[in-house]
Design an enzyme around this catalytic site. Structure first.
Site: not given
Lengths: 487, 487, 100
Positions: A79, A178, A154
């Site tokens: 990420k 997330s 996210s």
């Protein structure tokens, strides 16, 4: 070359059998990523050169019989809020435009030590604030099951990259769900570890007391393998737990007989949840019973306050964590005359609407006159919620809930109503507030879209929910289903 | 004393906040060096640059030093203290917040003793109460040496400090100065800080208000920022007291404000008014778990403390029979006190040694503007020289300049006396012939003496001393002359 | 009832060093108002006897030995800076001693 990559287990077997090299896997991942990028927007950048070098080194180790770990030579994605030396780290924000990190996050060092090969960096909601991966300077990420829909967020980029077969493994971060919610929306497995289990050093902070890095993969066993590579004490993170992290993979025995699953009565009500989702979760729990687990009802009386508590604490911490983005030392700087302008223009141009909204909310709840009513009150509610979990876990080993109240929603559907977006985190935020580990795994489909089952464990006990998830996956096929290829 | 501070009608109320750098090699939350005077940003890392993803880890020695400072000032060290974020924007504050302590500081209570009268000092000491001592990190440096740009150097960012907050117990600029000198002396005594003013290691903010004598209510206070020498503190406080009295006497009102003192012009400038005060939004730093200090650690620290200045002063009075003033002078620094004690022990007569130290050693140091530790004189050498005087082997008059030689170059007093031919003349025959010569050469004086003017004896003695180059023992000469003149 | 208006939002924005256009401020005020309205439910909790949780970790903060570790090379420290001269960061002129 653009065929999807398999699971970690499949790729490792292929590598062991000599049918494929790490170098070939890396090429395949890069090609697959590029081919899927226009459709999914899962990646914000690739690490082609460094990955090729690392793959060649892994192949050489394999030839010498000096493998470092089960992940040696396996492509992974990170990420884009995890620091990596020499990489542009954007956090999906304009404010970090051009920032090249000069240091590795602890998890990156550990992936290197395990021989894993970072091939790409994945999209996210700006600074991990969001549940849809729509709020990114790089544009939205789309759900491989239906590109009109959100992959969740996210960590939507990491989830989509795994689901679409770009990489078998990815790291995400989970502050209020997330990792778990995007895993649920994209039909894969994701784990948020116990707070402090995985070092946060190098994770760009959203809400420091809630953030954890964790794995996303097709199945629980692959998540366990990735967790084992990154978990454990880190002297550079004061909140890292000093307890050694024993490997969880060997705990996945398939045997769950006698394990007690608690179903919180507050979460098993028809209100506010898609009935098909609830039905799939109930059926999954029944499958676990057939595997030998026992089921009983538990109560989390303060669970209904979790969203309010979460948004007060997370935004308060975020408002302070994001103060360092000021245009002085790195990132975007606006054209400006004076110092006040430097700050105000830089930050107004650099941050997106959702980040501004959360900074404002967090600044407000910490400001003079409001601290006690909002921030301290939320911290007290957090204490009550933790006590709920302590009481519940006195009577069960794992707590099962839906991961999200619905399947993947359409892109744009909720972006105009922040509160509605916040409410979709109803099942996930409690684990962050209480610091507990939580797994999301696919447990069925509703309207052709994956449904997620969430399994929460006791503090430091990632192994039990992973063992249950793995046992379930040994008996079911949901995690083996792949999204349709674009035609 | 100034007209303001001894004003019949007005009383000043002063509280001081001292920022003191703790002696460490590395910064409070990262491993960067605290070295002074380097080029900009030569001692920075991801942590003190506030790069995204970096995290703080607390320096053990800084905590140990803070505990010692707290114990040396009679504070209670709290078992639990909490690091909090103080949020504000400034270019030399890279995180956008300073890590400090707020609601739960390291230590509370305590006091510092100051002499009630700086000069004669026979009175008892006065206790200035401390509110608290807390730990915090220093900010960086903004360099304003060009008109069109400010440069930012973060070498100092993260240097460990304690803030020592006094109660508003001080009543005059002179008391403020005495408090600061006493506090600095303590911190240097227990070796928690060099407290070097030149290097900004000991800085002070002063809260000042005035009230009419006899009133118990406190007046509105103002805060003078960044006073970096004892003289500035006294001058600035004096100027502010005068300003406040003038404002009130002219019918005005004191407005709560933060002020800056311009030492070149002796003027006070307003930095900002209360209405524009910061809203610092303090909250517990989620990156740092509370600091736990066990009772055992406090006990060990207490035991390892050297004798404190106030205890030493008391002991010097009782053990060596010195006056409060002498004891105060001899304990002004730990080095001086240790020197005196070692010399006194070697010599055996502390009072006599005290005289030599106070009169001759201190004068030699003052003349050369050096610290005792930086000179060549040893306690053994001083003791030996004093002994030679006691034994009549050199006269006090000839010995005194040798103290300066010892300070300057060191050496063996015995050899110095010989080299310079300063051995006392104890040869009675020689002295008698010199005396006879003097008597023969000064018939007028002899007549005067016999006529009953005893002062003339001193003149004759001076003549003998001159002829023997000060090497004769004055007592012996006086006796000899008196006898010869038939007195 | 409105819990936060555009004026209050502007005050907060100033504290947070954000500059909002009037329309943006009004929209933010409405969004924040809805969220604050929602979190008002916490008021019904009796928390008089409840200690706040700042950290879920029930431990004491670890301490690091006081050893100097390598710093970044100065050119690396300022490599990402929008403006730097030599090894110093540069910002628009700040009035000495005045905190903004």
């Amino acid at each position: 070359m653009t065929a999807p990559l398999g699971t970690l287990t499949e790729l490792r077997e292929a590598l062991d059998a000599g049918g494929v090299s790490s170098a070939e896997l890396v090429e395949q991942a890069l090609a697959r990523g590029e081919a899927q990028q226009r459709r999914l927007g899962a990646l914000v950048g690739t690490r082609a050169e460094a990955a090729r070098e690392a793959a060649a080194a892994a192949d050489a180790r394999r030839a010498r019989g000096e493998l470092r770990s089960p992940l040696d030579g396996i492509p992974v994605a990170l990420k884009d809020n995890i620091s990596q030396a020499g990489a542009e780290v954007s956090c999906g924000s304009r404010i970090l435009a051009g920032y090249v990190a000069p240091f590795d996050a602890t998890v990156v060092e550990r992936l290197d030590a395990a021989g894993a090969v970072v091939v790409a960096r994945t999209n996210l909601d700006e600074f991990a604030m969001g549940s849809s991966t729509e709020h990114s300077a790089h544009g939205p990420t789309r759900n491989p099951w239906d590109p009109e829909r959100s992959p969740g967020g996210s960590s939507g980029g990491s989830a989509a990259a795994v689901a679409a077969g770009i990489v078998p493994l990815a790291l995400g971060s989970d502050t209020g769900g997330s990792i778990r919610q995007p895993a649920a929306f994209t039909g894969i497995t994701g784990l948020k570890p116990t707070y402090g289990r995985v070092s946060r050093y190098g994770l760009v902070a959203y809400a420091s007391s809630l953030d954890q890095i964790g794995p996303l993969a097709h199945g629980a066993a692959d998540c366990a393998a990735l967790l084992d590579a990154i978990a454990g004490p880190d002297p550079r993170d004061s909140t890292s737990l000093p307890t050694p992290a024993p490997p969880t993979l060997p705990e996945l025995t398939g045997d769950v007989s006698g394990l007690v699953i608690g179903l919180p009565r507050e979460y098993f009500v028809e209100e506010g949840v898609d009935p098909e989702v609830l039905a799939a979760v109930r059926e999954a729990v029944a499958e676990c019973e057939r595997a030998g687990a026992k089921v009983r009802e538990v109560s989390l009386p303060h669970a209904r306050y979790a969203i309010a508590t979460y948004y007060l604490i997370a935004t308060a911490e975020a408002s302070s964590n994001l103060s360092r983005f000021d245009g002085v030392r790195y990132g975007h700087r606006a054209e400006c005359d004076g110092l006040t302008e430097l700050y105000e223009r830089t930050r107004s141009e650099g941050f997106g609407a959702e980040v501004k909204r959360r900074i404002l909310l967090g600044t407000f709840v910490l400001s003079a006159g409001y601290y006690d009513a909002y921030y301290r009150k939320a911290q007290q509610a957090r204490t009550l919620l933790r006590a709920d979990f302590d009481a519940a876990f006195a009577g069960c080993d794992v707590i099962a809930t839906p991961t999200a109240p619905e399947t993947a929603f359409r892109i744009g559907e909720k972006s105009s109503d922040p509160l509605r977006m916040y409410l979709s985190d109803v099942y996930t935020v409690s684990a962050n507030l209480a610091g507990l580990p939580g797994v999301s795994l696919p447990c069925g489909f509703a309207g052709g879209l994956p449904v997620g089952l969430q399994l929460l464990g006791r503090t430091l006990d990632e192994a039990t929910p992973l063992r249950l998830a793995d046992a379930y996956q040994r008996r079911t096929e949901h995690h083996r289903r792949r999204p349709p290829e674009a035609t | 004393m100034s007209k303001a501070s001894c004003n019949q009608d007005w009383e000043a109320v002063i509280g001081l906040e001292v920022h003191n750098q703790l002696a460490t090699d590395s910064k409070l939350f990262c491993g960067c060096s605290v070295a002074y005077g380097s080029e900009p940003n030569h001692h920075t890392c991801p942590v003190c640059l506030a790069l995204p993803g970096s995290l703080p880890v607390l320096n053990r020695r800084a905590v140990e030093n803070a505990i010692r400072a707290a114990l040396a000032t009679h504070c209670t060290v709290n078992e639990r203290s909490v690091f909090a974020r103080k949020n504000y924007f400034y270019p030399d504050l890279p995180k956008g917040y300073q890590i400090s302590q707020f609601e739960e500081p390291l230590a509370t209570g305590g006091w510092v003793e100051i002499p009630t009268d700086g000069e004669s000092g026979e009175g008892e000491a006065r206790r200035i109460r401390l509110t608290r001592i807390h730990m915090e990190e220093d900010a960086g440096k903004s360099i304003h040496d060009a008109a069109d740009v400010t440069r930012v150097d973060l070498n100092r960012t993260g240097v460990p400090l304690i803030e020592i907050v006094s109660e508003p117990d001080l009543r005059s600029p002179e008391e403020a100065g005495a408090y600061l000198r006493a506090l600095r002396e303590i911190l240097r005594y227990v070796e928690v800080s060099d407290a070097d003013l030149e290097k900004g290691q000991f800085r002070c903010d002063a809260n000042v208000s005035v009230r009419r004598r006899g009133e118990s209510e406190l007046g509105t206070r103002t805060e003078l920022k960044n006073l970096n020498s004892f003289r500035f503190v006294e001058d600035a406080v004096r100027a502010e007291i005068e300003r406040q009295i003038e404002v009130i006497e002219e019918g005005g009102e004191i407005r709560q404000a933060t002020l800056r003192y311009d030492p070149d012009r002796g003027r006070i400038h307003v930095m900002r008014l209360k209405e524009d005060a910061h809203d610092y939004r303090y909250f517990p730093d989620p990156d740092l778990i509370p600091l736990a200090i066990e009772a055992e650690a406090v006990r060990a620290a207490r035991e390892s403390l050297p004798e404190l200045p106030e205890d030493k002063r008391a002991r010097f009075q009782s053990e060596y029979g010195l006056s409060a003033y002498d004891a105060g002078q001899l304990t002004a620094s730990r080095g001086l006190a240790d020197f005196f004690e070692a010399a006194a022990r070697a010599h055996g007569a502390p009072k006599s040694v005290a005289n030599w130290v106070q009169r001759d050693v201190l004068a030699a140091l003052k003349e050369r503007e050096v610290e005792l530790e930086a000179t060549a004189i040893t306690p053994e050498a001083l003791s030996m020289l004093v002994k030679m005087v006691d034994d009549g082997r050199v006269t006090a008059r000839n010995a005194r300049p040798l103290v300066a030689v010892l300070v300057e170059t060191g050496g063996d007093p015995e050899a110095l006396v010989q080299e310079r031919g300063l051995e006392a003349v104890s040869d009675t025959g020689l002295l008698e012939s010199v005396a006879d010569e003097v008597i023969a050469a000064n018939p007028k004086a002899v007549d005067g003496f016999r006529g009953g003017d005893p002062k003339v004896l001193n003149f004759l003695m001076g003549q003998v001393m001159k002829k023997t180059q000060g090497k004769a023992d004055p007592g012996q000469v006086r006796e000899l002359l008196a006898r010869k003149l038939g007195g | 009832m409105s819990r936060i208006g555009p004026g209050e939002v502007e005050r907060i924005a100033k504290l947070a060093r954000l500059r909002l256009e009037p329309a943006e401020a009004a929209a933010m005020a409405a969004d924040l108002d809805a969220v604050l309205d929602y979190v008002e439910q916490l008021a019904e909790l009796d928390t008089r006897e409840v200690a706040p949780t700042s950290h879920v970790t029930a431990l004491a903060t670890p301490l690091r030995e006081d050893r100097v570790a390598a710093s970044l090379a100065p050119e690396v420290a300022v490599a990402n800076a929008p403006a730097a001269e030599g090894s110093a960061f540069e910002v628009p002129p700040v009035l000495e001693g005045v905190e903004e």
